[in-house]
Scaffold this active site. Structure first.
Site, short mmCIF file in Angstrom:
data_model
loop_
_atom_site.label_atom_id
_atom_site.label_comp_id
_atom_site.label_asym_id
_atom_site.label_seq_id
_atom_site.Cartn_x
_atom_site.Cartn_y
_atom_site.Cartn_z
N GLY A 15 -9.06 -6.31 -8.42
CA GLY A 15 -8.90 -6.67 -9.83
C GLY A 15 -8.30 -8.06 -9.97
O GLY A 15 -7.43 -8.44 -9.18
N ARG A 76 -15.61 -5.89 -6.46
CA ARG A 76 -15.38 -4.78 -5.53
C ARG A 76 -16.60 -4.79 -4.61
O ARG A 76 -17.71 -5.07 -5.05
CB ARG A 76 -15.30 -3.44 -6.26
CG ARG A 76 -14.49 -3.50 -7.55
CD ARG A 76 -13.08 -2.99 -7.42
NE ARG A 76 -12.37 -3.16 -8.68
CZ ARG A 76 -11.06 -3.21 -8.81
NH1 ARG A 76 -10.28 -3.11 -7.74
NH2 ARG A 76 -10.50 -3.35 -9.98
N ASP A 107 -3.82 -3.85 -2.45
CA ASP A 107 -3.80 -2.96 -1.30
C ASP A 107 -5.18 -2.83 -0.63
O ASP A 107 -5.31 -2.97 0.59
CB ASP A 107 -3.30 -1.59 -1.79
CG ASP A 107 -3.16 -0.60 -0.69
OD1 ASP A 107 -2.21 -0.73 0.09
OD2 ASP A 107 -4.01 0.32 -0.60
N THR A 129 -1.92 -8.76 -7.73
CA THR A 129 -2.35 -7.59 -8.50
C THR A 129 -1.35 -7.38 -9.64
O THR A 129 -0.15 -7.53 -9.44
CB THR A 129 -2.46 -6.31 -7.63
OG1 THR A 129 -2.61 -5.18 -8.49
CG2 THR A 129 -1.26 -6.08 -6.76
N ASP A 131 -0.52 -4.67 -10.83
CA ASP A 131 0.08 -3.33 -10.76
C ASP A 131 1.42 -3.23 -10.03
O ASP A 131 2.07 -2.19 -10.12
CB ASP A 131 -0.90 -2.36 -10.07
CG ASP A 131 -2.15 -2.14 -10.91
OD1 ASP A 131 -2.03 -2.18 -12.14
OD2 ASP A 131 -3.24 -1.93 -10.33
N ASP A 133 1.88 -2.57 -7.08
CA ASP A 133 1.81 -1.33 -6.31
C ASP A 133 1.68 -1.56 -4.80
O ASP A 133 1.06 -0.77 -4.10
CB ASP A 133 0.65 -0.45 -6.82
CG ASP A 133 -0.69 -1.15 -6.72
OD1 ASP A 133 -0.72 -2.36 -6.45
OD2 ASP A 133 -1.72 -0.48 -6.91
N MET A 173 -2.01 -0.29 -18.37
CA MET A 173 -2.70 -0.17 -17.07
C MET A 173 -1.77 0.39 -15.99
O MET A 173 -0.56 0.40 -16.13
CB MET A 173 -3.27 -1.51 -16.67
CG MET A 173 -4.58 -1.77 -17.39
SD MET A 173 -5.48 -3.13 -16.67
CE MET A 173 -7.13 -2.55 -16.91
N ARG A 175 -3.27 2.67 -12.54
CA ARG A 175 -3.98 3.90 -12.17
C ARG A 175 -3.14 4.80 -11.27
O ARG A 175 -3.11 6.00 -11.40
CB ARG A 175 -5.29 3.57 -11.45
CG ARG A 175 -6.50 3.60 -12.35
CD ARG A 175 -7.73 3.16 -11.63
NE ARG A 175 -7.54 1.83 -11.06
CZ ARG A 175 -8.29 1.29 -10.10
NH1 ARG A 175 -9.25 1.96 -9.57
NH2 ARG A 175 -8.05 0.07 -9.67
P1 ATP Z 1 -6.29 -4.03 -7.41
O1 ATP Z 1 -5.56 -2.76 -7.06
O2 ATP Z 1 -5.45 -5.01 -8.10
O3 ATP Z 1 -7.58 -3.79 -8.13
P2 ATP Z 1 -7.21 -4.09 -4.67
O4 ATP Z 1 -7.31 -5.18 -3.68
O5 ATP Z 1 -6.38 -2.90 -4.27
O6 ATP Z 1 -6.69 -4.73 -6.02
P3 ATP Z 1 -9.66 -2.54 -4.36
O7 ATP Z 1 -10.78 -2.37 -5.30
O8 ATP Z 1 -8.94 -1.34 -3.89
O9 ATP Z 1 -8.68 -3.58 -5.08
O10 ATP Z 1 -10.18 -3.30 -3.04
C1 ATP Z 1 -10.90 -4.50 -3.15
C2 ATP Z 1 -11.97 -4.56 -2.10
O11 ATP Z 1 -11.36 -4.54 -0.80
C3 ATP Z 1 -12.94 -3.39 -2.09
O12 ATP Z 1 -13.97 -3.52 -3.04
C4 ATP Z 1 -13.48 -3.46 -0.67
O13 ATP Z 1 -14.46 -4.47 -0.57
C5 ATP Z 1 -12.24 -3.90 0.12
N1 ATP Z 1 -11.58 -2.74 0.73
C6 ATP Z 1 -10.81 -1.82 0.12
N2 ATP Z 1 -10.38 -0.87 0.98
C7 ATP Z 1 -10.94 -1.17 2.18
C8 ATP Z 1 -10.91 -0.59 3.47
N3 ATP Z 1 -10.22 0.53 3.72
N4 ATP Z 1 -11.61 -1.18 4.46
C9 ATP Z 1 -12.32 -2.31 4.23
N5 ATP Z 1 -12.38 -2.92 3.02
C10 ATP Z 1 -11.71 -2.38 2.02
#
Ligand code: ATP
Length: 326
Positions: A15, A76, A107, A129, A131, A133, A173, A175
């Site tokens: 995000g 994503r 994360d 992020t 969040d 989190d 927001m 989740r």
């Molecule tokens: P936010 O929580 O702010 O949305 P985030 O980085 O946690 O940020 P995610 O949608 O969980 O957002 O992850 C972003 C991208 O990271 C995913 O679309 C995927 O491409 C990659 N990703 C997430 N988890 C994994 C994993 N376990 N192994 C490999 N790639 C991953």
């Protein structure tokens, strides 16, 4: 790394968060200062897999420090969660001769980076992020802007809620984590806040309605309840409150407006420090790490350790919200 790093990749993932642009600017300008080249990768891991890249110069990051969103875009990318996708992504990093890949995200994005590091790619994470989190750090870029946006919205809803003597339910927001809900409740003066950390029994409609009735008896003329996205059901809650108490009730879901806007000074400061520290760390051959803010200092931490950290939920802020709302 053999010799001084010469070239790094940079992407934003997950995000978007206000302050990501300020972090991009900090990374690019620090890297150029060290004589490194920077390859910008568009739309996170998705752009890495499709080879959507740009060369970044000092002027590529002009006039972005104050802008929300991310000029590198974000996405994503489910393909990164597959073995084939990860191998392909690592292969592309090698073809691009990246000495390190800087990932700004949350994360999930860090898990993607960790997987790349296991395939021989040097990575560096910057927490971005709204969040908050990530247990490894006391701060994530975007949080301050998001809670100020939520607080501002709550202020406005409070005005109209007070005029009509209504009950207002505001969904913010978060989740999996209730930080935006807690901070905006404390600073916006909400009388109740429902967050995933407190569990279903605590978040029950019956308990909230009992609380509203009690607060009206204490002389409150209107009510303000904040609900985290992860708890959800704010429309149904407002309907139930109105049905049981007869108090006119309205739900407002703030949604994506909390992701946008010009980053606050605090977000820009963390973005500058974290971006700078990320590149400095790469220069010192300290890779496969993430930049964290802990005990008032920006430092780097091993990425595996960072992702395994655990910050137990502390109910103090909730208790203060409740005490100050009476
Ligand atoms: P936010 O929580 O702010 O949305 P985030 O980085 O946690 O940020 P995610 O949608 O969980 O957002 O992850 C972003 C991208 O990271 C995913 O679309 C995927 O491409 C990659 N990703 C997430 N988890 C994994 C994993 N376990 N192994 C490999 N790639 C991953």
């Amino acid at each position: 790394m053999s010799g001084k790093p010469k070239k790094m990749g940079l992407l934003t993932s997950g995000g978007d968060a206000p302050g990501m642009n300020a972090a991009i600017r900090a990374v690019v300008r620090t890297a150029l200062n060290y004589g490194m080249k920077v390859t910008g990768i568009m739309r996170g891991y998705d752009g890495l897999l499709s080879g959507d890249i740009i060369d970044m110069h000092a002027r590529s990051v002009s006039d972005i420090i104050h802008k929300g969103g991310t000029i590198l875009r974000t996405a994503r990318c489910p393909e990164m969660m597959t073995e084939a996708g990860l191998e392909k992504a690592a292969g592309i990093c090698r073809v691009l001769s990246l000495d390190a890949l800087v990932v700004i995200g949350g994360d999930g994005s860090f898990h993607g980076a960790l997987e790349l590091s296991r395939r021989g790619i040097n990575v560096m994470g910057i927490p971005g992020t709204i969040d908050l989190d990530l247990s490894c750090t006391d701060y994530t870029i975007g949080f301050d802007t998001a809670i100020n946006t939520a607080m501002d919205a709550i202020n406005k809803i409070r005005d109209t809620s007070g005029s009509h003597e209504r009950c207002s339910v505001v969904e913010v927001m978060g989740r999996h984590a209730g930080y935006i809900a807690l901070w905006s409740s404390l600073t916006g003066g909400a009388e109740e806040v429902l967050i995933p950390e407190n569990g279903a029994a605590h978040n029950s409609k019956e308990r909230v309605i009992g609380q509203i009735i009690e607060n009206r008896a204490l002389g409150k003329k209107h009510n303000l309840i904040v609900v985290a996205e992860g708890v959800g059901g704010s429309e149904a809650l407002a309907k139930e409150i109105e049905k049981v108490t007869g108090i006119e009730s309205r739900a407002t879901i703030l949604g994506h407006l909390q992701r946008g806007g010009s980053p606050t000074a605090l977000d820009r400061m963390h973005a500058a420090y974290m971006g700078y520290k990320a590149v400095e760390s790469i220069q010192n051959d300290e890779v496969n790490r993430v930049i964290v803010f802990r005990n008032g200092r920006h430092e780097s931490m091993d990425i595996t350790e960072a992702l395994n950290s655990d910050r137990p939920y502390d109910n103090t802020m909730y208790d203060i919200i409740k005490m100050l709302a009476r």
